[in-house]
Design a protein around this motif. Structure first.
Motif, mmCIF file in Angstrom:
data_model
loop_
_atom_site.group_PDB
_atom_site.id
_atom_site.type_symbol
_atom_site.label_atom_id
_atom_site.label_comp_id
_atom_site.label_asym_id
_atom_site.label_seq_id
_atom_site.Cartn_x
_atom_site.Cartn_y
_atom_site.Cartn_z
ATOM 1 N N UNK A 1 35.523 38.018 36.191
ATOM 2 C CA UNK A 1 34.938 38.499 37.360
ATOM 3 C C UNK A 1 35.449 37.654 38.861
ATOM 4 N N UNK A 2 35.494 36.709 38.670
ATOM 5 C CA UNK A 2 36.142 35.922 40.090
ATOM 6 C C UNK A 2 37.698 36.537 40.312
ATOM 7 N N UNK A 3 38.329 37.040 39.155
ATOM 8 C CA UNK A 3 39.491 37.702 39.519
ATOM 9 C C UNK A 3 39.514 39.064 40.522
ATOM 10 N N UNK A 4 38.338 39.390 39.854
ATOM 11 C CA UNK A 4 38.048 40.900 40.166
ATOM 12 C C UNK A 4 37.722 41.017 41.952
ATOM 13 N N UNK A 5 36.405 39.729 42.077
ATOM 14 C CA UNK A 5 36.615 39.592 43.214
ATOM 15 C C UNK A 5 37.534 39.035 44.612
ATOM 16 N N UNK A 6 38.267 38.536 44.417
ATOM 17 C CA UNK A 6 39.911 38.227 44.766
ATOM 18 C C UNK A 6 40.469 39.739 44.272
ATOM 19 N N UNK A 7 41.109 40.449 43.608
ATOM 20 C CA UNK A 7 41.695 41.305 43.940
ATOM 21 C C UNK A 7 40.724 42.979 44.840
ATOM 22 N N UNK A 8 39.580 42.819 44.882
ATOM 23 C CA UNK A 8 39.492 43.244 45.354
ATOM 24 C C UNK A 8 38.667 44.533 44.482
ATOM 25 N N UNK B 1 40.972 48.433 53.001
ATOM 26 C CA UNK B 1 41.199 47.184 52.012
ATOM 27 C C UNK B 1 42.103 46.366 51.966
ATOM 28 N N UNK B 2 43.443 47.221 52.420
ATOM 29 C CA UNK B 2 44.617 45.901 52.577
ATOM 30 C C UNK B 2 44.290 44.750 53.186
ATOM 31 N N UNK B 3 43.310 44.939 54.298
ATOM 32 C CA UNK B 3 43.413 43.422 55.456
ATOM 33 C C UNK B 3 42.687 42.602 54.522
ATOM 34 N N UNK B 4 41.674 42.933 53.970
ATOM 35 C CA UNK B 4 40.728 42.253 52.897
ATOM 36 C C UNK B 4 41.379 41.595 51.625
ATOM 37 N N UNK C 1 44.351 55.949 41.825
ATOM 38 C CA UNK C 1 45.492 54.843 41.839
ATOM 39 C C UNK C 1 45.451 53.992 42.684
ATOM 40 N N UNK C 2 44.292 54.250 43.729
ATOM 41 C CA UNK C 2 44.058 52.430 44.563
ATOM 42 C C UNK C 2 43.534 51.654 43.562
ATOM 43 N N UNK C 3 41.954 52.701 42.585
ATOM 44 C CA UNK C 3 41.676 51.946 41.970
ATOM 45 C C UNK C 3 42.097 50.941 40.530
ATOM 46 N N UNK C 4 43.644 52.049 40.383
ATOM 47 C CA UNK C 4 43.954 51.701 39.668
ATOM 48 C C UNK C 4 44.722 49.829 39.854
ATOM 49 N N UNK C 5 45.117 49.799 41.147
ATOM 50 C CA UNK C 5 46.371 49.099 41.795
ATOM 51 C C UNK C 5 44.955 47.707 42.145
ATOM 52 N N UNK D 1 34.118 48.220 39.485
ATOM 53 C CA UNK D 1 33.679 48.368 38.634
ATOM 54 C C UNK D 1 32.457 48.175 38.709
ATOM 55 N N UNK D 2 31.567 48.310 39.759
ATOM 56 C CA UNK D 2 30.071 48.443 39.441
ATOM 57 C C UNK D 2 29.735 49.647 39.469
ATOM 58 N N UNK D 3 30.668 50.483 39.619
ATOM 59 C CA UNK D 3 30.060 52.068 40.036
ATOM 60 C C UNK D 3 30.988 53.028 38.676
ATOM 61 N N UNK D 4 31.396 52.075 37.560
ATOM 62 C CA UNK D 4 31.798 52.676 36.266
ATOM 63 C C UNK D 4 30.641 52.445 35.976
#
Length: 617
Positions: free
Chosen positions: A479-486, A547-550, A514-518, A491-494
């Motif tokens: 979950x921490x890695x998911x937060x860091x990767x944006x 998303x890039x800036x964040x 493609x963006x979600x996979x990335x 995930x919450x919408x799945x």
């Protein structure tokens, strides 16, 4: 140009026999694999083979006793009927035993096939794990792998079973020979001579078949690729839009027809030789048949002797032919096994013994990376991918690599990860040449997301957790890695969030953009919380500017005391780096901060202005 399939026919017999002998060197390795698959089943197979070998002669001899008993009873022999019935019962018991042995052999073969096939597939996959990137980028290695995988489930067991068949038929033939010699010694010679031509033909055709299938490996991959293009979801859009279906299907049909014509030619050759040699074998049998029938008619032998002789001669001929056919089949199997062992014997860097113990820089903190006169060219290539590169990266420093496609950016990353080794020069990590480090230790210090990241057909948690396999079950870390990767909003919408199966290969798979996979791929790179070096290769190519800036705000905070390497074509990303290395034709043409390089007004400034003009326009 490859030689024609019939080339083997031009080889002298002595050369072919020498080649056969060298190929039978595959037997020890194959029998070792066979024993490793299941020692118990191997012993059972040997015992059943031996029992099955002696039963045919016993059945034939009891059949003779039955016929002689019947003839004697018809001539008025008193009290012979019970004796005849007793031998009928004995033959029934022998036939029942033969049936049980054959069924048991079939069951044992199937169990061994499963065990041996699984063992070999594991060996092939284990070898794939040992291979280096250079092997996967080499078509010859792919051909070896395809040949090995294609035959792994059948050839090894076939080779062993043919060896057992030779042993069984040899024992059977020996018992037949004893019976034949007592009736007609010269018929043993006829039996042998009539079968030898079939062996020679079979060996030649086996070699032709092997070469045909081996030469096909590159074209076989092409056939598989054409099928892949028409059946995978990541190709369907362009196939539909550009109307590629008829073109690709046409090429598939052309290649298939080529394969069919080659198979047809080989099958016709086999048929021609089979018919001709079958006539020879049949003529030998009926010549002996006429001789024995004449002796029986003149009273030289009994009717039972005639039945025994004809039965034993026919079955002996089949047994001898079986031996020669098995040798020919073993020849073909051994050719394919040579492919398997050639693949398993591909040398890899991991197999080279170290002269000195592996060195390991201190862990827990970042170590400086130094590239000293590093040059590299890919195997078999003349041009240099990198030439004379000198760079120093210190803890807390962020380096951006820019340049046109093919400038050497991704190649430099491959060298850092020891996916390749420098052709010239050295790369030092914490003062230690990375070639002196254990490769697993080196790679465990890196976290990376690549431009061609993998879309694993697993669930969400596994797609992220694979970045640090040891923590695959640690949902908090994931979950921490998911937060860091944006990736958290994705995930919450799945439907099942972290337990949602991704991709379209399996049931209930959820496809992503493609963006979600990335974003999941970036999160995967952040799983290594203790990584000393972070590499982001075009990490924002498929995500929007916000998303890039964040992402880069989080990235800068995470990489505060680490080395960070960013490859990107977006200069809004590049300008955040402490140093920017501009690569051109494999060389570092410019090196400095964004402001310094803009003031220099060189290649970097030119590229920056081109991109800025595109945004303005």
């Amino acid at each position: 140009m490859r030689p024609p399939v019939s080339e083997s026919s031009s080889l002298p017999l002595k050369a072919r026999l020498k080649n056969v002998g060298s190929l039978f060197k595959q037997l020890p390795g194959t029998f070792h694999l066979f024993w490793r698959a299941s020692p118990g089943l191997a012993v059972l197979l040997g015992g059943l083979t031996l029992v099955g070998a002696v039963l045919p002669a016993a059945i034939a001899y009891v059949g003779k006793l039955i016929v002689d008993g019947v003839v004697a009873a018809q001539k008025g022999g008193e009290g012979l009927q019970p004796q005849v019935l007793k031998w009928v019962g004995v033959e029934f018991g022998l036939m029942l035993g033969s049936t049980l042995v054959d069924r048991s052999l079939a069951l044992t073969r199937e169990l061994l096939r499963a065990n041996l096939g699984n063992l070999l597939n594991e060996r092939i996959l284990q070898k794939a794990l040992q291979l280096e990137l250079r092997h996967f980028e080499d078509s010859d290695t792919y051909d070896k792998m395809q040949n090995a995988r294609r035959e792994a489930n059948s050839r090894p067991l076939s080779l062993v079973m043919q060896a057992f068949s030779i042993a069984r038929n040899t024992v059977t033939l020996s018992t037949y020979a004893v019976l034949l010699v007592s009736l007609s010694p010269w018929s043993v010679g006829v039996l042998v001579l009539a079968s030898i031509p079939a062996f020679i033909a079979e060996a030649r055709l086996a070699a032709a078949g092997f070469r045909l299938y081996s030469w096909r490996a590159p074209e076989g991959r092409k056939l598989n690729y054409l099928e892949w293009v028409l059946t995978r979801d990541n190709h369907v859009k362009e196939v539909k839009l550009f109307g590629l279906g008829p073109l690709v299907l046409g090429r598939y049909r052309t290649l298939f027809q080529k394969f069919f014509q080659e198979d047809r030619a080989l099958a016709l050759r086999r048929m021609g030789w089979g018919v001709g040699l079958g006539v020879l074998s049949l003529g030998a049998f009926y010549g002996c048949y006429a001789f024995v029938a004449g002796r029986a008619a003149s009273g030289g032998i009994t009717v039972g002797d005639m039945v025994l002789y004809l039965s034993v001669f026919r079955q002996g001929q089949a047994a001898f032919q079986g031996i020669l056919t098995s040798i020919g089949s073993m020849y073909e199997d051994a050719l394919f096994m040579s492919n398997l062992f050639a693949y398993l014997d591909i040398p890899t860097g991991a197999e080279v013994p170290r002269v000195l113990p592996a060195k390991s820089p201190p862990r827990g903190r970042a170590n400086a990376i130094e590239l000293k006169d590093v040059s590299f060219r890919y195997p078999g290539k003349e041009a240099w991918a990198l030439r004379g590169v000198n760079l120093t990266l210190r803890p807390g420093q962020k380096l951006a690599l820019v340049g046109e496609n093919g400038a050497g950016k991704s190649t430099l990353v491959k060298l850092l990860l020891r996916l390749y080794e420098p052709t010239e020069g050295r790369i030092l990590y914490g003062g230690v040449d990375i070639r002196d480090m254990e490769v697993e230790d080196l790679r465990s210090r890196f976290g990376a997301v690549f431009q061609d990241f993998v879309r694993y057909q697993f669930n969400v948690a596994e797609n992220i957790g694979l970045g640090h396999v040891q923590a695959l079950e640690d949902r908090g870390r994931i979950a921490r890695a998911a937060d860091l990767g944006g990736a958290s909003p994705v995930i919450s919408a799945l439907p099942q969030q972290y337990d949602t199966m991704l991709g379209g290969w399996f049931e209930k798979g959820q496809e992503l953009s493609a963006g979600q996979w990335q974003k999941l791929a970036v999160a995967r790179a952040f799983m290594r919380e203790d990584a000393e070096v972070l590499i982001l290769d075009e990490p924002t190519a498929s995500i929007d500017a916000e998303a890039e800036h964040a992402l880069f705000e989080r990235f800068q905070a995470l990489a505060a005391d680490r080395i960070a390497i960013v490859i990107s074509h977006r200069f809004s990303t590049v300008r955040m780096a402490d140093q920017i290395a501009v690569l051109h034709n494999g060389q570092v043409e410019e090196l400095g901060s964004h402001d310094a390089l803009m003031a220099k007004d060189g290649r970097y400034a030119h590229l920056f202005h081109l991109q800025a003009r595109g945004y303005r326009d």
